[in-house]
Design a protein around this motif. Sequence first.
Motif, PDB file in Angstrom:
ATOM      1  N   ILE A   1      -8.041  -4.717  15.023  1.00  0.00           N
ATOM      2  CA  ILE A   1      -7.958  -4.077  13.715  1.00  0.00           C
ATOM      3  C   ILE A   1      -9.327  -3.706  13.160  1.00  0.00           C
ATOM      4  CG2 ILE A   1      -7.325  -4.465  11.300  1.00  0.00           C
ATOM      5  CD1 ILE A   1      -4.942  -5.986  12.252  1.00  0.00           C
TER       6      ILE A   1
ATOM      7  N   TYR B   1      -8.446   2.480   2.990  1.00  0.00           N
ATOM      8  CA  TYR B   1      -8.098   2.704   4.384  1.00  0.00           C
ATOM      9  C   TYR B   1      -7.942   1.379   5.129  1.00  0.00           C
ATOM     10  CZ  TYR B   1      -8.741   4.016   9.284  1.00  0.00           C
ATOM     11  OH  TYR B   1      -8.602   4.153  10.641  1.00  0.00           O
ATOM     12  N   LYS B   2      -8.859   0.469   4.880  1.00  0.00           N
ATOM     13  CA  LYS B   2      -8.774  -0.837   5.558  1.00  0.00           C
ATOM     14  C   LYS B   2      -7.468  -1.535   5.231  1.00  0.00           C
ATOM     15  CE  LYS B   2     -13.496  -2.274   6.220  1.00  0.00           C
ATOM     16  NZ  LYS B   2     -14.533  -3.227   5.913  1.00  0.00           N
ATOM     17  N   TYR B   3      -7.077  -1.523   3.945  1.00  0.00           N
ATOM     18  CA  TYR B   3      -5.827  -2.204   3.594  1.00  0.00           C
ATOM     19  C   TYR B   3      -4.623  -1.486   4.188  1.00  0.00           C
ATOM     20  CZ  TYR B   3      -7.820  -5.912   0.915  1.00  0.00           C
ATOM     21  OH  TYR B   3      -8.504  -7.049   0.574  1.00  0.00           O
ATOM     22  N   ALA B   4      -4.726  -0.163   4.307  1.00  0.00           N
ATOM     23  CA  ALA B   4      -3.635   0.560   4.954  1.00  0.00           C
ATOM     24  C   ALA B   4      -3.509   0.135   6.416  1.00  0.00           C
ATOM     25  CB  ALA B   4      -3.875   2.065   4.857  1.00  0.00           C
ATOM     26  N   ILE B   5      -4.644   0.031   7.084  1.00  0.00           N
ATOM     27  CA  ILE B   5      -4.624  -0.387   8.494  1.00  0.00           C
ATOM     28  C   ILE B   5      -4.083  -1.807   8.607  1.00  0.00           C
ATOM     29  CG2 ILE B   5      -6.126  -1.050  10.408  1.00  0.00           C
ATOM     30  CD1 ILE B   5      -5.738   1.848  10.388  1.00  0.00           C
ATOM     31  N   ARG B   6      -4.547  -2.706   7.727  1.00  0.00           N
ATOM     32  CA  ARG B   6      -4.096  -4.109   7.810  1.00  0.00           C
ATOM     33  C   ARG B   6      -2.615  -4.202   7.508  1.00  0.00           C
ATOM     34  NH1 ARG B   6      -9.006  -7.062   4.500  1.00  0.00           N
ATOM     35  NH2 ARG B   6     -10.664  -6.080   5.714  1.00  0.00           N
ATOM     36  N   ALA B   7      -2.176  -3.402   6.521  1.00  0.00           N
ATOM     37  CA  ALA B   7      -0.761  -3.457   6.171  1.00  0.00           C
ATOM     38  C   ALA B   7       0.096  -2.974   7.343  1.00  0.00           C
ATOM     39  CB  ALA B   7      -0.497  -2.607   4.931  1.00  0.00           C
ATOM     40  N   ALA B   8      -0.328  -1.893   7.963  1.00  0.00           N
ATOM     41  CA  ALA B   8       0.429  -1.391   9.112  1.00  0.00           C
ATOM     42  C   ALA B   8       0.446  -2.431  10.225  1.00  0.00           C
ATOM     43  CB  ALA B   8      -0.177  -0.082   9.606  1.00  0.00           C
TER      44      ALA B   8
ATOM     45  N   GLU C   1     -10.640  -0.197  11.827  1.00  0.00           N
ATOM     46  CA  GLU C   1     -11.123   0.016  10.466  1.00  0.00           C
ATOM     47  C   GLU C   1     -12.503   0.653  10.456  1.00  0.00           C
ATOM     48  OE1 GLU C   1      -8.970  -3.958   8.498  1.00  0.00           O
ATOM     49  OE2 GLU C   1     -11.142  -3.831   8.723  1.00  0.00           O
TER      50      GLU C   1
ATOM     51  N   GLY D   1      -1.025  13.372   2.717  1.00  0.00           N
ATOM     52  CA  GLY D   1      -1.561  12.029   2.544  1.00  0.00           C
ATOM     53  C   GLY D   1      -2.253  11.470   3.757  1.00  0.00           C
TER      54      GLY D   1
ATOM     55  N   VAL E   1       0.847  -1.190   0.000  1.00  0.00           N
ATOM     56  CA  VAL E   1       0.000   0.000   0.000  1.00  0.00           C
ATOM     57  C   VAL E   1       0.883   1.240   0.000  1.00  0.00           C
ATOM     58  CG1 VAL E   1      -1.771   1.282   1.248  1.00  0.00           C
ATOM     59  CG2 VAL E   1      -1.802  -1.220   1.254  1.00  0.00           C
TER      60      VAL E   1
ATOM     61  N   ALA F   1       0.209   5.019   0.297  1.00  0.00           N
ATOM     62  CA  ALA F   1      -0.824   6.012   0.597  1.00  0.00           C
ATOM     63  C   ALA F   1      -0.134   7.329   0.905  1.00  0.00           C
ATOM     64  CB  ALA F   1      -1.667   5.567   1.796  1.00  0.00           C
TER      65      ALA F   1
ATOM     66  N   TYR G   1       2.112  -8.083   3.910  1.00  0.00           N
ATOM     67  CA  TYR G   1       1.792  -6.668   3.703  1.00  0.00           C
ATOM     68  C   TYR G   1       3.039  -5.788   3.788  1.00  0.00           C
ATOM     69  CZ  TYR G   1      -3.148  -7.783   4.474  1.00  0.00           C
ATOM     70  OH  TYR G   1      -4.414  -8.297   4.377  1.00  0.00           O
ATOM     71  N   TYR G   2       2.936  -4.685   3.054  1.00  0.00           N
ATOM     72  CA  TYR G   2       3.912  -3.597   3.208  1.00  0.00           C
ATOM     73  C   TYR G   2       3.148  -2.293   3.012  1.00  0.00           C
ATOM     74  CZ  TYR G   2       7.623  -0.269   2.204  1.00  0.00           C
ATOM     75  OH  TYR G   2       8.444   0.829   2.222  1.00  0.00           O
ATOM     76  N   ILE G   3       3.506  -1.279   3.784  1.00  0.00           N
ATOM     77  CA  ILE G   3       2.871   0.018   3.599  1.00  0.00           C
ATOM     78  C   ILE G   3       3.895   1.118   3.662  1.00  0.00           C
ATOM     79  CG2 ILE G   3       2.282   0.225   6.062  1.00  0.00           C
ATOM     80  CD1 ILE G   3      -0.221   1.833   5.037  1.00  0.00           C
ATOM     81  N   GLN G   4       3.658   2.131   2.875  1.00  0.00           N
ATOM     82  CA  GLN G   4       4.517   3.309   2.879  1.00  0.00           C
ATOM     83  C   GLN G   4       3.647   4.534   2.694  1.00  0.00           C
ATOM     84  OE1 GLN G   4       8.008   2.986   0.374  1.00  0.00           O
ATOM     85  NE2 GLN G   4       8.101   5.183   0.085  1.00  0.00           N
ATOM     86  N   THR G   5       3.933   5.561   3.476  1.00  0.00           N
ATOM     87  CA  THR G   5       3.231   6.834   3.297  1.00  0.00           C
ATOM     88  C   THR G   5       4.250   7.874   2.841  1.00  0.00           C
ATOM     89  OG1 THR G   5       3.585   7.420   5.614  1.00  0.00           O
ATOM     90  CG2 THR G   5       1.531   6.301   5.075  1.00  0.00           C
TER      91      THR G   5
END
Lengths: 274, 343
Positions: free
Chosen positions: B297, A209-216, B301, B82, A43, A45, B45-49
């Motif tokens: 979670i 948003y949900k995927y952002a939360i799950r990813a975090a 959400e 963001g 994700v 964002a 999962y991976y996330i980046q802002t």
Amino acid sequence: MGLIEDLQRGRHDPPFFSHRFCKRKLHDGQCEWMEKANATVNVLATGNRFGKTSVVTVGHAHSNIYKIGGEHRYADRDGVIDMEAMAALEYNTAHAAPSNELAKIVWQDFNRMRRASPDLDVWVEQMPRTEPYNITFIHDACWRIRTVGDDASSLDGRSNYLISVDEAGWLVKLEEMMDNVLLLRVADVRGRIWLVGTMKPGEVSKGFYKYAIRAAAGMGQDLAIEHVTTGKALARRKYPVDPSIYRYCAEHGIELDQLLDAVGAKVSVGWKAA
Amino acid sequence: MEGRLMAAVEEGIPAALALERGLAPAAAGVLHEDEARWRSERPSYYIQTGSAFENPYGVPWRELARLIVEQPSAMVAQTVFGKLVPDDGAVFSFELLQGLFRGWSGGPISSTVWIDTEVQEEAAATREFLKSQGRAPVDRFCAGADLARKKDATVIFVLDLLGVPERPARVVYYRRVERCPWPTIYAEIGLAAYLFSCEVLVDSTGAGDVVCEELDNRTYCPAHHVTNEVPNGCVDHEGTPRECRPADYQPIPVGRFQFSESTKSKLITNLAQVLGEGFDPGQPEKEYGLIRAPRIIRLQEQLPIYRWADRKLETDEVMGLSLAAWAGLRDMVGPASIGSSFG
């Protein structure tokens, strides 16, 4: 370094690949994305004009040219590539966006790249201007560009080593698309999904948003992506800017007062400085 | 070949060793040795802002500065940095969320069940002691259960009210049950009532009324995690009585909450008030809120994007927590000090 050495380096050094073959210098955030976005669901964002679409174009170019994710099918234990096996490997990636106008941005971007770089252009077999947009590479890799529509059915049917979804913040049914199509389309080849976009207010971005939360959560992090106007009481600032903006700037190492002084920002009439 | 590989995997033989023994790995989905060499198991999962400031080839900083000064902070937060910006339609502000999860030091809860084992053991010890004394259970816990409809889930929350209002109530049990037959749901409600010796406030609208009647006429068997119609006991599939003591069967105390437009509004408003109880904008670091929860979670959400027009939203955890808060905390709150019940 010679071309062959550059090609070898480019496989494991995506920022170098981007600079050398795409003639595009990635900024630090984009480099970080290219190096780390190797999970099943990734994700991105960010705010607007971060360079999300640009990095997606480079990502697809890199994936297709090197057939990332399929190495075990054409390289031996010592890393020696069997070129015939690599050429024979069916390799697909897909990029999708909410509308055709948005989706074809990456086609146009890649077209500019290959015109500017003969070393990139040589890999492209054909990329016709007619819809649906497909970019075919000389070694049987194919990059499809589609609109997601209501249900992402346009992406169904083929396994993909990389699926990217641009402007994912606009997709109300993103969760359904992921469950019904996207996760299945990458499952058998252990591919990657890139969800990129900016959060929108209201319930439009609820899936993103949900995927952002799950990813975090999956990374063991707390994701402070909310905008909070209350917070620690700050002394009255020079500029009529909410304290939260000062905080966000500080997160990026920016001293907001100095920035606004430097650009000569005007203060509204009636605002009294501290 | 596949059978031999499966047997090898079950014996715990590593994939590489299995390969050396001539067993093909692909059949069982074991990561091919060569694939493993190229790529470790892919994380989920991976996330980046990021912000617009990070792109030196993007918007000139002068323009970004102009946006920052001239535009509302919420728009700047979203378009430049963001951040997720809930609009005025959201019922629960982020301050309420921060209060809810304050003090939780564990990781996020992504599973469908969570229990505070220490408190549960305390509750068990108390239950046994009171039972030995022939005394009724104390009202330390309260619970709420939002029942599943066609596509969603049944969610149960149990709150520990010890010390309220001097200290916040704590979520000590969370259970989410999806797409299960009604007997399973009865058993889960029975389990929550049994573990914490409390009444469970259940949505009694429509089919919920039937569920409540069923629960009124059933007892819960802790040995087999099933409910049985009174006066029946546990039997196997052939009808033979199973080995459990009817004396151990527990009644399932159930409260009823009838949903309507106005009662739902009160339910949600109560939760918002409970979460914001004691909030002082001048002292945001001061503790506030009457509930503390682990970082579940699904709560994270659902709460920030919940709005009054919730037909298309996932609301199971919001409703479950709301029912639990209504069961135990509705007389504890004063006037709302944060947020808006009008959205």
